[in-house]
Design a protein around this motif. Structure first.
Motif, PDB file in Angstrom:
ATOM      1  N   GLN A 102       0.842  -1.112  -0.046  1.00 25.58           N
ATOM      2  CA  GLN A 102       0.042   0.022   0.167  1.00 25.58           C
ATOM      3  C   GLN A 102       0.933   1.262  -0.052  1.00 25.58           C
ATOM      4  O   GLN A 102       0.649   2.286  -0.739  1.00 25.58           O
ATOM      5  N   ALA A 103       2.007   1.132   0.849  1.00 24.34           N
ATOM      6  CA  ALA A 103       3.131   2.487   0.968  1.00 24.34           C
ATOM      7  C   ALA A 103       3.529   2.688  -0.594  1.00 24.34           C
ATOM      8  O   ALA A 103       3.764   3.873  -0.830  1.00 24.34           O
ATOM      9  N   GLY A 104       3.661   1.437  -1.437  1.00 24.80           N
ATOM     10  CA  GLY A 104       4.168   1.841  -2.855  1.00 24.80           C
ATOM     11  C   GLY A 104       3.307   2.601  -3.511  1.00 24.80           C
ATOM     12  O   GLY A 104       3.589   3.542  -4.420  1.00 24.80           O
ATOM     13  N   ALA A 105       1.738   2.152  -3.493  1.00 27.77           N
ATOM     14  CA  ALA A 105       0.880   2.910  -4.279  1.00 27.77           C
ATOM     15  C   ALA A 105       0.610   4.460  -3.720  1.00 27.77           C
ATOM     16  O   ALA A 105       0.558   5.126  -4.634  1.00 27.77           O
ATOM     17  N   ILE A 106       0.833   4.590  -2.636  1.00 27.49           N
ATOM     18  CA  ILE A 106       0.951   5.855  -1.837  1.00 27.49           C
ATOM     19  C   ILE A 106       1.970   6.831  -2.657  1.00 27.49           C
ATOM     20  O   ILE A 106       1.870   7.999  -2.915  1.00 27.49           O
ATOM     21  N   LEU A 107       3.040   6.112  -2.383  1.00 30.55           N
ATOM     22  CA  LEU A 107       4.408   6.942  -3.094  1.00 30.55           C
ATOM     23  C   LEU A 107       4.388   7.050  -4.620  1.00 30.55           C
ATOM     24  O   LEU A 107       4.638   8.494  -5.011  1.00 30.55           O
ATOM     25  N   ALA A 108       3.652   6.402  -5.360  1.00 31.76           N
ATOM     26  CA  ALA A 108       3.662   6.634  -6.752  1.00 31.76           C
ATOM     27  C   ALA A 108       2.667   8.047  -6.840  1.00 31.76           C
ATOM     28  O   ALA A 108       2.892   8.671  -7.758  1.00 31.76           O
ATOM     29  N   VAL A 109       1.633   7.855  -6.088  1.00 36.62           N
ATOM     30  CA  VAL A 109       0.506   9.287  -6.462  1.00 36.62           C
ATOM     31  C   VAL A 109       1.133  10.525  -5.722  1.00 36.62           C
ATOM     32  O   VAL A 109       1.068  11.500  -6.290  1.00 36.62           O
ATOM     33  N   THR A 110       2.055  10.362  -4.799  1.00 37.08           N
ATOM     34  CA  THR A 110       2.640  11.510  -4.185  1.00 37.08           C
ATOM     35  C   THR A 110       3.769  11.844  -5.348  1.00 37.08           C
ATOM     36  O   THR A 110       3.811  13.162  -5.577  1.00 37.08           O
ATOM     37  N   LEU A 111       4.285  11.127  -6.032  1.00 31.52           N
ATOM     38  CA  LEU A 111       5.140  11.690  -7.124  1.00 31.52           C
ATOM     39  C   LEU A 111       4.338  12.201  -8.153  1.00 31.52           C
ATOM     40  O   LEU A 111       5.186  13.082  -8.816  1.00 31.52           O
ATOM     41  N   ILE A 112       3.391  11.700  -8.811  1.00 37.24           N
ATOM     42  CA  ILE A 112       2.698  12.272  -9.421  1.00 37.24           C
ATOM     43  C   ILE A 112       2.231  13.869  -9.235  1.00 37.24           C
ATOM     44  O   ILE A 112       2.063  14.697 -10.091  1.00 37.24           O
ATOM     45  N   TYR A 113       1.823  13.826  -8.021  1.00 35.58           N
ATOM     46  CA  TYR A 113       1.288  15.194  -7.572  1.00 35.58           C
ATOM     47  C   TYR A 113       2.561  16.186  -6.898  1.00 35.58           C
ATOM     48  O   TYR A 113       1.995  17.156  -6.209  1.00 35.58           O
ATOM     49  N   TRP A 114       3.811  15.877  -6.686  1.00 25.57           N
ATOM     50  CA  TRP A 114       4.803  16.463  -6.403  1.00 25.57           C
ATOM     51  C   TRP A 114       4.636  17.853  -6.599  1.00 25.57           C
ATOM     52  O   TRP A 114       4.977  18.689  -5.499  1.00 25.57           O
ATOM     53  N   LYS A 115       4.485  18.342  -7.952  1.00 21.05           N
ATOM     54  CA  LYS A 115       4.550  19.539  -8.198  1.00 21.05           C
ATOM     55  C   LYS A 115       3.444  20.508  -7.406  1.00 21.05           C
ATOM     56  O   LYS A 115       3.594  21.712  -6.909  1.00 21.05           O
ATOM     57  N   ARG A 116       2.442  19.932  -7.406  1.00 21.95           N
ATOM     58  CA  ARG A 116       0.984  20.578  -6.737  1.00 21.95           C
ATOM     59  C   ARG A 116       1.373  20.525  -5.259  1.00 21.95           C
ATOM     60  O   ARG A 116       1.084  21.835  -4.725  1.00 21.95           O
ATOM     61  N   ILE A 117       1.844  19.631  -4.874  1.00 27.17           N
ATOM     62  CA  ILE A 117       1.949  19.579  -3.213  1.00 27.17           C
ATOM     63  C   ILE A 117       3.233  20.650  -2.829  1.00 27.17           C
ATOM     64  O   ILE A 117       3.032  21.271  -1.992  1.00 27.17           O
ATOM     65  N   TRP A 118       4.181  20.584  -3.694  1.00 26.60           N
ATOM     66  CA  TRP A 118       5.261  21.756  -3.580  1.00 26.60           C
ATOM     67  C   TRP A 118       4.757  23.069  -3.373  1.00 26.60           C
ATOM     68  O   TRP A 118       5.218  23.954  -2.829  1.00 26.60           O
TER      69      TRP A 118
END
Length: 265
Positions: free
Chosen positions: A48-64
């Protein structure tokens, strides 16, 4: 070799289903019943943590952008709503855990959740289509999405992404990409917190001592890669398509499960 293939398949299933509105819990349960085998709690947390990491990477610009440009009124308002939605989920979730309120992860309740959720998705999309499209995330949307996340957490098979996306659509964010973005962004800290909570429980109970770390690492990587591809595809798909296909799939799968295992055994 056979065990490694099972691990890879479980990673693929988790990666595909964690953020698509079709329920990862339901699919992993089906995989277990079909003979892929039940894995440890730590393994389930890891993929599950792997899937969460993937979405974090996809949205990293928005999060930043949200974290570094919080002085901008629009960003600050959006970040505040994400925070409130997360806190609502966290508080209600802790209350539910304390009182032991959660349905068993057996076939019958998961199957019914798939069917009911599919019907609800079709109805919700029809209702949302009658409203003028809007990308705005209101406080009502934020509060209800927080509640929806908690509900999905205690009803296996509901699908967190389905519950939150369609709650946002019905509550006023009529634009599918905007509703999906808010649902996924609020899901990132929620799922990291839930994963951390489960990990602490596993470590406290000594579950890490006998863990197959190679299998966990493989499952984590596979889940992350597949989830990245699945979410990227979904974000492109929903720009021009409704969620109806996912709803039909859920209904068909749920009915098939009820016919296959009517007693949930």
């Amino acid at each position: 070799m056979i065990d490694l293939l099972r691990v890879i398949l479980l990673g693929i299933i988790e990666g595909i289903t964690e953020f698509l509105p079709i329920s990862s819990t339901g699919h992993l349960l089906i995989a277990e019943k079909l003979g892929l085998g039940a894995r440890s709690d730590l393994f389930n947390v890891g993929i599950q943590a792997g899937a969460i990491l993937a979405v974090t990477l996809i949205y990293w610009k928005r999060i930043w952008q949200l974290l570094t440009q919080w002085r901008d009124p629009a960003n600050r308002d959006y970040l505040a709503k994400l925070t409130v939605a997360f806190l609502i989920t966290a508080v209600l979730g802790l209350i539910a855990v304390k009182h032991g309120f959660k349905l068993p992860e057996t076939v019958t309740p998961v199957a019914w959740a798939l069917v009911i959720g599919g019907v609800w998705m079709i109805a919700a999309e029809q209702l949302a289509a009658r409203r003028p499209p809007s990308t705005q995330v209101t406080w009502t949307v934020a509060i209800l999405v927080g509640v929806a996340q908690m509900v999905a957490g205690i009803f296996p098979g509901t699908s967190r992404s389905s519950a939150t996306i369609f709650t946002a659509l019905l509550a006023g964010t009529g634009d599918r990409p905007a509703a999906t973005e808010f649902a996924f962004l609020v899901g990132i800290p929620t799922m990291y917190a839930a994963t951390g909570y489960e990990l602490l429980k596993v470590l406290k109970n000594g579950g890490a001592a006998h863990e197959d770390w190679t299998a966990l690492a493989v499952g984590f990587v596979v889940s992350a890669v597949v989830a990245f591809a699945a979410v990227k595809w979904l974000l492109g798909y929903i720009r021009t398509h409704r969620f109806t296909a996912f709803a039909i799939y859920r209904i068909a799968l749920g009915l098939a499960l009820l016919a296959w295992m009517p007693l949930g055994s």
